[in-house]
Design a protein around this motif. Structure first.
Motif, PDB file in Angstrom:
ATOM      1  N   ILE A   1       0.808  -1.231   0.000  1.00 15.31           N
ATOM      2  CA  ILE A   1       0.000   0.000   0.000  1.00 15.31           C
ATOM      3  C   ILE A   1       0.836   1.273   0.000  1.00 15.31           C
ATOM      4  N   GLY A   2       2.151   1.147   0.109  1.00 15.62           N
ATOM      5  CA  GLY A   2       3.028   2.306   0.074  1.00 15.62           C
ATOM      6  C   GLY A   2       3.310   2.872   1.449  1.00 15.62           C
ATOM      7  N   PHE A   3       4.361   3.690   1.498  1.00 12.88           N
ATOM      8  CA  PHE A   3       4.798   4.255   2.769  1.00 12.88           C
ATOM      9  C   PHE A   3       3.748   5.190   3.363  1.00 12.88           C
ATOM     10  N   GLY A   4       3.199   6.070   2.534  1.00 12.85           N
ATOM     11  CA  GLY A   4       2.260   7.077   3.033  1.00 12.85           C
ATOM     12  C   GLY A   4       1.051   6.466   3.719  1.00 12.85           C
ATOM     13  N   LEU A   5       0.390   5.532   3.049  1.00  7.40           N
ATOM     14  CA  LEU A   5      -0.793   4.896   3.644  1.00  7.40           C
ATOM     15  C   LEU A   5      -0.427   4.015   4.825  1.00  7.40           C
ATOM     16  N   SER A   6       0.664   3.263   4.702  1.00  6.38           N
ATOM     17  CA  SER A   6       1.088   2.395   5.789  1.00  6.38           C
ATOM     18  C   SER A   6       1.392   3.210   7.050  1.00  6.38           C
ATOM     19  N   PHE A   7       2.124   4.314   6.867  1.00  2.00           N
ATOM     20  CA  PHE A   7       2.470   5.160   8.001  1.00  2.00           C
ATOM     21  C   PHE A   7       1.225   5.850   8.568  1.00  2.00           C
ATOM     22  N   ALA A   8       0.312   6.273   7.696  1.00  2.00           N
ATOM     23  CA  ALA A   8      -0.918   6.920   8.161  1.00  2.00           C
ATOM     24  C   ALA A   8      -1.776   5.941   8.960  1.00  2.00           C
TER      25      ALA A   8
ATOM     26  N   LEU B   1      -0.744   3.288  10.568  1.00  2.00           N
ATOM     27  CA  LEU B   1      -0.044   3.033  11.828  1.00  2.00           C
ATOM     28  C   LEU B   1      -0.300   4.166  12.820  1.00  2.00           C
ATOM     29  N   THR B   2      -0.190   5.401  12.345  1.00  2.00           N
ATOM     30  CA  THR B   2      -0.394   6.555  13.220  1.00  2.00           C
ATOM     31  C   THR B   2      -1.826   6.580  13.755  1.00  2.00           C
ATOM     32  N   ILE B   3      -2.793   6.335  12.892  1.00  2.00           N
ATOM     33  CA  ILE B   3      -4.194   6.319  13.326  1.00  2.00           C
ATOM     34  C   ILE B   3      -4.410   5.224  14.369  1.00  2.00           C
ATOM     35  N   PHE B   4      -3.857   4.042  14.127  1.00  2.00           N
ATOM     36  CA  PHE B   4      -4.030   2.950  15.081  1.00  2.00           C
ATOM     37  C   PHE B   4      -3.407   3.292  16.426  1.00  2.00           C
ATOM     38  N   LEU B   5      -2.187   3.840  16.399  1.00  2.00           N
ATOM     39  CA  LEU B   5      -1.521   4.160  17.668  1.00  2.00           C
ATOM     40  C   LEU B   5      -2.254   5.249  18.438  1.00  2.00           C
TER      41      LEU B   5
ATOM     42  N   THR C   1      -5.932  13.821  11.526  1.00  2.00           N
ATOM     43  CA  THR C   1      -5.179  15.028  11.197  1.00  2.00           C
ATOM     44  C   THR C   1      -3.675  14.805  11.362  1.00  2.00           C
ATOM     45  N   VAL C   2      -3.290  14.196  12.457  1.00  2.00           N
ATOM     46  CA  VAL C   2      -1.868  13.914  12.693  1.00  2.00           C
ATOM     47  C   VAL C   2      -1.345  12.935  11.650  1.00  2.00           C
ATOM     48  N   ALA C   3      -2.131  11.911  11.327  1.00  2.00           N
ATOM     49  CA  ALA C   3      -1.696  10.915  10.344  1.00  2.00           C
ATOM     50  C   ALA C   3      -1.478  11.544   8.971  1.00  2.00           C
ATOM     51  N   VAL C   4      -2.423  12.341   8.519  1.00  2.00           N
ATOM     52  CA  VAL C   4      -2.284  12.982   7.209  1.00  2.00           C
ATOM     53  C   VAL C   4      -1.141  13.995   7.232  1.00  2.00           C
ATOM     54  N   GLY C   5      -1.036  14.755   8.317  1.00  2.00           N
ATOM     55  CA  GLY C   5       0.033  15.745   8.428  1.00  2.00           C
ATOM     56  C   GLY C   5       1.412  15.123   8.430  1.00  2.00           C
ATOM     57  N   LEU C   6       1.596  14.037   9.180  1.00  2.00           N
ATOM     58  CA  LEU C   6       2.898  13.372   9.214  1.00  2.00           C
ATOM     59  C   LEU C   6       3.232  12.711   7.886  1.00  2.00           C
ATOM     60  N   ALA C   7       2.237  12.073   7.256  1.00  2.00           N
ATOM     61  CA  ALA C   7       2.491  11.457   5.945  1.00  2.00           C
ATOM     62  C   ALA C   7       2.882  12.527   4.926  1.00  2.00           C
TER      63      ALA C   7
END
Length: 154
Positions: free
Chosen positions: A99-106, A108-112, A126-132
């Protein structure tokens, strides 16, 4: 007298690992012709590990009146949260190629934030989209580093 042997033993192990990282980094070049070399980041990571290990060991060696009040012993709830976070990181790494870095990281951030820390959904998204977006801007746009892209190209 040692008050918290677990922190002291963990600190010693962390310091030994930090010393090993510093030793390995010293065999690599610190600079290259275009900037930081392969030894740059391991060198600073090793210094950080050694510094943090002493920070971990310090309260164990201070007199009781100078050390912070003893906290409650960690039970299964914090341990379960930590293990769940590690499993989420492993899942995010496993999903990188799909799924790519952006979605994977987003995700992960949402889950955490939402799942483990029970933060509001809007803040987690908001944090997930901003960090990605920040990772994309820093690595892809500014540094020219290609992050793993998924099926959709991002």
């Amino acid at each position: 007298m040692i008050k918290n042997a677990a922190d002291l033993i963990s600190g010693v192990c962390l310091a030994a690992f930090g010393a090993y990282v510093l030793s390995a980094a010293s065999r690599l070049s610190y600079f290259s012709e275009v900037g930081p070399g392969p030894g740059f980041f391991p060198f600073w990571i090793g210094i950080g590990l050694v510094f943090l290990s002493f920070w971990l060991m310090l309260p164990s060696c201070l007199p009781r009146r100078m050390a912070a009040k003893k906290t409650e012993r960690a039970g299964w709830k914090p341990t379960g949260k930590a293990l769940t976070a590690w499993l989420a990181i492993i899942a995010a790494v496993a999903l990188l190629e799909r799924i790519g870095f952006g979605l994977s990281f987003a995700f992960l951030t949402i889950f955490l934030l939402r799942g483990l820390e029970q933060r509001p959904t809007l803040i987690a998204f908001t944090v997930a989209v901003g960090l990605a977006a920040a990772f994309y801007a820093i690595f892809t746009l500014a540094l020219g580093v290609r992050l793993p892209a998924g099926l959709w190209g991002f």
